[in-house]
Design a protein around this motif. Structure first.
Motif, mmCIF file in Angstrom:
data_model
loop_
_atom_site.group_PDB
_atom_site.id
_atom_site.type_symbol
_atom_site.label_atom_id
_atom_site.label_comp_id
_atom_site.label_asym_id
_atom_site.label_seq_id
_atom_site.Cartn_x
_atom_site.Cartn_y
_atom_site.Cartn_z
ATOM 1 N N ILE A 1 42.185 51.380 4.617
ATOM 2 C CA ILE A 1 43.495 51.991 4.824
ATOM 3 C C ILE A 1 44.528 50.904 4.592
ATOM 4 N N LEU A 2 45.556 51.235 3.839
ATOM 5 C CA LEU A 2 46.594 50.259 3.517
ATOM 6 C C LEU A 2 47.968 50.891 3.694
ATOM 7 N N GLY A 3 48.973 50.021 3.918
ATOM 8 C CA GLY A 3 50.346 50.480 4.011
ATOM 9 C C GLY A 3 51.303 49.322 3.995
ATOM 10 N N ARG A 4 52.573 49.647 3.865
ATOM 11 C CA ARG A 4 53.616 48.626 3.828
ATOM 12 C C ARG A 4 54.129 48.379 5.235
ATOM 13 N N GLY A 5 54.149 47.102 5.646
ATOM 14 C CA GLY A 5 54.625 46.734 6.972
ATOM 15 C C GLY A 5 56.132 46.631 7.035
ATOM 16 N N THR A 6 56.635 46.228 8.192
ATOM 17 C CA THR A 6 58.082 46.141 8.387
ATOM 18 C C THR A 6 58.707 45.002 7.595
ATOM 19 N N ASP A 7 57.905 44.067 7.106
ATOM 20 C CA ASP A 7 58.432 42.970 6.288
ATOM 21 C C ASP A 7 58.289 43.235 4.792
ATOM 22 N N GLY A 8 57.825 44.426 4.416
ATOM 23 C CA GLY A 8 57.666 44.768 3.001
ATOM 24 C C GLY A 8 56.311 44.419 2.427
ATOM 25 N N SER A 9 55.493 43.656 3.172
ATOM 26 C CA SER A 9 54.168 43.288 2.681
ATOM 27 C C SER A 9 53.195 44.451 2.835
ATOM 28 N N ILE A 10 52.125 44.409 2.024
ATOM 29 C CA ILE A 10 51.052 45.392 2.143
ATOM 30 C C ILE A 10 50.010 44.866 3.123
ATOM 31 N N PHE A 11 49.600 45.723 4.061
ATOM 32 C CA PHE A 11 48.591 45.365 5.053
ATOM 33 C C PHE A 11 47.361 46.251 4.866
ATOM 34 N N GLN A 12 46.185 45.680 5.189
ATOM 35 C CA GLN A 12 44.916 46.376 4.982
ATOM 36 C C GLN A 12 44.056 46.329 6.241
ATOM 37 N N MET A 13 43.389 47.463 6.508
ATOM 38 C CA MET A 13 42.360 47.525 7.527
ATOM 39 C C MET A 13 41.124 48.165 6.899
ATOM 40 N N ASN A 14 39.959 47.622 7.178
ATOM 41 C CA ASN A 14 38.704 48.154 6.621
ATOM 42 C C ASN A 14 37.772 48.642 7.724
ATOM 43 N N TRP A 15 37.029 49.692 7.414
ATOM 44 C CA TRP A 15 35.900 50.117 8.220
ATOM 45 C C TRP A 15 34.636 49.681 7.475
ATOM 46 N N GLY B 1 38.398 42.861 -0.738
ATOM 47 C CA GLY B 1 37.014 43.104 -0.378
ATOM 48 C C GLY B 1 36.827 44.480 0.247
ATOM 49 N N ALA B 2 35.562 44.940 0.242
ATOM 50 C CA ALA B 2 35.239 46.233 0.840
ATOM 51 C C ALA B 2 34.677 46.078 2.242
ATOM 52 N N ASP B 3 34.248 44.873 2.598
ATOM 53 C CA ASP B 3 33.749 44.634 3.952
ATOM 54 C C ASP B 3 34.916 44.137 4.795
ATOM 55 N N ALA B 4 35.166 42.860 4.798
ATOM 56 C CA ALA B 4 36.326 42.333 5.505
ATOM 57 C C ALA B 4 37.583 42.559 4.672
ATOM 58 N N PRO B 5 38.714 42.906 5.309
ATOM 59 C CA PRO B 5 39.950 43.087 4.551
ATOM 60 C C PRO B 5 40.490 41.752 4.070
ATOM 61 N N GLY B 6 41.333 41.807 3.062
ATOM 62 C CA GLY B 6 41.958 40.602 2.534
ATOM 63 C C GLY B 6 41.795 40.489 1.036
ATOM 64 N N ALA B 7 42.746 39.801 0.401
ATOM 65 C CA ALA B 7 42.746 39.664 -1.049
ATOM 66 C C ALA B 7 41.636 38.730 -1.512
ATOM 67 N N THR B 8 41.058 39.066 -2.658
ATOM 68 C CA THR B 8 40.066 38.181 -3.271
ATOM 69 C C THR B 8 40.637 37.470 -4.490
ATOM 70 N N ALA B 9 41.882 37.759 -4.839
ATOM 71 C CA ALA B 9 42.596 37.066 -5.917
ATOM 72 C C ALA B 9 44.082 37.317 -5.672
ATOM 73 N N ALA B 10 44.924 36.757 -6.540
ATOM 74 C CA ALA B 10 46.365 36.887 -6.358
ATOM 75 C C ALA B 10 46.872 38.197 -6.960
ATOM 76 N N TRP B 11 48.103 38.569 -6.563
ATOM 77 C CA TRP B 11 48.778 39.707 -7.177
ATOM 78 C C TRP B 11 49.009 39.431 -8.658
ATOM 79 N N SER B 12 48.874 40.459 -9.478
ATOM 80 C CA SER B 12 49.189 40.337 -10.903
ATOM 81 C C SER B 12 50.002 41.547 -11.322
ATOM 82 N N SER B 13 50.916 41.334 -12.241
ATOM 83 C CA SER B 13 51.783 42.416 -12.700
ATOM 84 C C SER B 13 51.148 43.130 -13.882
ATOM 85 N N GLY B 14 51.085 44.458 -13.777
ATOM 86 C CA GLY B 14 50.619 45.254 -14.904
ATOM 87 C C GLY B 14 51.701 45.477 -15.933
#
Length: 681
Positions: free
Chosen positions: A509-523, A572-585
């Motif tokens: 589950i992901l969403g935008r926080g109050t600071d504009g960043s994207i946050f992630q939680m994984n099950w 990642g699909a187990d623990a949340p968090g980025a595995t690489a940097a943001w890239s622009s499409g």
């Protein structure tokens, strides 16, 4: 008796009440509920004085022009101790212009100077139970007088109707060792400034008879003053609040304190209305305009005294935090619809354009927040803007979600005009079911969905600002039924959520926080992990997809950045968090993206729905940047479902507010849009 949760109040069942909790400290006395006692002296009315009332010509100290006016009086020279006084009468809109003069006696019987009580203009609270049995009353503003042992009241009608069943209310708010040394207010919710909780000022929840009711969002803040004494000490503030609470909840029949927050002259912020100070709980602070507003009251009378700098600092801090949570520009304007009644200046149904920070007198027949308080409004707006501007915009605050069962049926999930969630299912034959409302499901910023084949999973942003999830199994007809209870995941977010699975017992589950960043939680199959920031600054809700089959389970997150273009990041699909940097499409988009690969078994890279400058719907292949224009004019993000032939079906809110279906397939190309009815938020 506490009213049971029915109707709109029942939606609170899916909401986390973000209550501020006091933090224990060995050196401070514990905060605990403090019982409050009250005496009522019945004066009756001028035409029929009560057992404690009398009538005479003129006031004790003559008021020029009113020497012959009949005055209703009442006095008790020896009473149990009290510290706060107020006057109530039978609720009657015709009672508008009366003078209330009061003096009290100290412990040796010495009378005080006469004080004037301001007529209450907080506005009738929306409490149908109290109204149905006649428990709601008109009244003055309460006045803090400190420890007193006798009282005398004079009531004079200057114009309009005489008040009936007049009662003098003497309130003893009790004492607590914690009053003199309350624990430091805690910034425990969403980067809030330090706020003292209801528990810390000793609120007795047993006298609260009104369960919280919530608006779908917060649009503005209203500035008040309590019209009370300015002579209180820091140690007396918790008792003052308990007295106001009792008067609002019990004496006036409102069921709770009217204000959402109170700021004292020392700059301390106190939680008011029950239901979560970060939430959009509806208060009783501005008659006709309680819904969508956050009522902040300055403790004291700021028609007769200047506003202390520390208090204005507290007002700025709490308004900046609260309006920032809901993306409100403090220098802007908003439109509110009056519900009328009370002392509202506007009849029910009238749409009024107001500043997003306004004074009570702008909507009510009152001097509140006093001449000195009102004069600070422009400064408050500017300073709040300095703390919260630019507000977090969201180009995807209305969302449509769609998912496909393993048996081939597609279910679309939308947010109705009343914020209730509805589903509609298309059978394999192409026939659509009627709209079905989800039980107790209210979303404030759209909805996200995925199907694991056997179940439809949903995520929404509740009125508390946090995310909630539920799911339902498909029946034999491919229709989701028997919805599970909503489960809170916490957090405070400024966008609709995104939700996906990367395989059995995996979910993100992901969403935008109050600071504009994207946050992630994984099950991960056994527990939730997060919330974890992925960084960045987004202007849309995110989209999420499972990486293609054949790779280790993982996700790809997409969103619109400050440059208006799609940005992507792997996680990642187990623990949340980025595995690489943001890239622009590189692809610009006027709509928040949605993905057709949120389900468990994508065999190719996901397709994203985006929007061009006209908000026409485009299908984007993120791997090479190619697009297919399926037309239309979208007023929401686009729900997207992949078909077995590689085509996609898309669902969107149109300019007419109803749901529309379109899409593309390899054999048919782009096909025509079809209306599916309904009225979406």
């Amino acid at each position: 008796m506490r009213r049971l949760m029915t109707g709109s109040a029942a939606t609170a069942g899916m909401m986390t009440l973000l209550l501020l909790l006091p933090v224990a400290a060995e050196s401070a006395p514990p905060a605990e509920p403090v019982p409050t006692a009250a005496q009522e002296i019945s004066l009756g009315t001028v035409s029929a004085p009560g057992r404690d009332g009398d009538v005479r010509q003129g006031t004790t100290e003559a008021i020029p022009g009113f020497e012959a006016t009949l005055v209703l009086t009442g006095a008790r020279a020896d009473t149990p101790e009290f510290s706060l006084v107020a006057v109530t009468w039978r609720l009657d809109p015709a009672v508008k212009d009366i003078a209330l003069r009061l003096r009290v006696r100290d412990d040796v019987g010495t009378p005080s100077e006469w004080s004037h009580l301001e007529i209450g203009a907080v506005g009738t609270a929306p409490n149908p139970d109290a109204m149905s049995i006649g428990d709601q009353r008109g009244g003055s503003e309460p006045l803090w007088v400190g420890p007193s042992f006798g009282a005398e009241l004079e009531v004079m009608t200057l114009s309009g109707a005489d008040p009936q069943d007049v009662r003098l209310i003497l309130i003893d708010p009790g004492r607590s060792p914690a009053d003199a040394a309350p624990l430091q207010g805690q910034a425990t919710v969403a980067n809030a400034p330090p706020i003292y909780s209801r528990a810390q000022w000793g609120a007795d929840e047993d006298i609260r008879s009104w369960d919280p009711v919530y608006a779908s969002t917060t649009k503005a803040a209203t500035l008040h003053h309590t019209a009370d004494s300015n002579d209180y000490t820091a140690e007396e503030v918790p008792a003052v609040l308990r007295g106001i609470y009792y008067y609002h909840a019990v004496s006036l029949g409102w069921g709770d304190i009217g204000y959402n927050a109170i700021v004292d002259k020392f700059g301390r912020i106190w939680e008011g209305r029950y239901g979560g100070i970060a939430s959009s709980v509806i208060g009783a602070h501005a008659g006709g305009f309680n819904t969508y507003t956050f009522g902040v009251s300055m403790l004291g009378n700021y028609d007769v005294a200047a506003t202390p700098a520390a208090m204005i600092n507290g007002v700025v801090d709490v308004m900046a935090w609260k309006l920032g949570l809901y993306g409100v520009d403090s220098r802007g304007q908003t439109q509110l619809t009056s519900s009328g009644g009370g002392t509202s200046r506007y009849p029910a149904g009238q749409v009024v354009t107001l500043p997003t920070i306004f004074g009570h007198r702008d909507v009510g027949s009152t001097i509140c927040p006093g001449q000195y308080g009102y004069a600070r409004l422009e400064e408050i707006r500017t300073r709040v803007a300095g703390l919260t501007w630019p507000p977090l915009t969201d180009i995807s605050n209305t969302a449509v979600a769609a998912a496909r069962a393993a048996s081939g049926e597609t279910t679309v999930v939308v947010r109705g005009a009343d914020s209730t969630l509805f589903t509609r299912t298309r059978a394999a034959t192409g026939i659509w079911s009627p709209y079905r409302a989800l039980p107790a499901g209210v979303s404030t910023l759209g909805v996200a969905a995925f199907s694991d084949g056997a179940h439809l999973h949903l995520a929404v942003r509740g009125v508390d600002g946090g995310y909630w999830i539920t799911n339902a199994p498909y029946n034999a007809a491919g229709v989701p039924v028997d919805w599970r209870p909503w489960v809170p995941l916490g957090g405070v977010f400024t966008s609709a959520p995104a939700i996906a699975t990367a395989g059995p017992n995996l979910m993100t589950i992901l969403g935008r926080g109050t600071d504009g960043s994207i946050f992630q939680m994984n099950w991960n199959g056994s527990q939730y992990q997060g919330w974890t920031s992925l960084g960045g600054v987004s202007v849309s809700a995110p989209a999420v997809e499972r990486a293609t089959v054949g790779l280790p389970p993982s996700y790809i997150v997409s969103t619109v950045g400050l440059d208006g273009r799609i940005w992507r990041i792997p996680t990642g699909a187990d623990a949340p968090g980025a595995t690489a940097a943001w890239s622009s499409g590189g692809s610009p988009s006027s709509l928040g993206p949605q993905s057709d690969a949120a389900g468990p078994t994508p065999t190719t890279a996901g397709t994203l729905t985006i929007g061009d400058s006209r908000r026409s719907v485009l299908l984007l292949n993120p791997s090479n940047g190619s697009t297919i224009d399926v037309g239309g004019t979208a007023t929401s993000t686009v729900g997207i479902v992949r078909e077995p032939d590689g085509g996609v079906d898309v669902y969107v809110r149109g300019t007419d507010g109803q749901l529309w279906a379109g899409g593309w397939s390899p054999s048919r190309g782009v096909f025509s849009w079809q209306p599916l009815g309904g009225r979406l938020f």
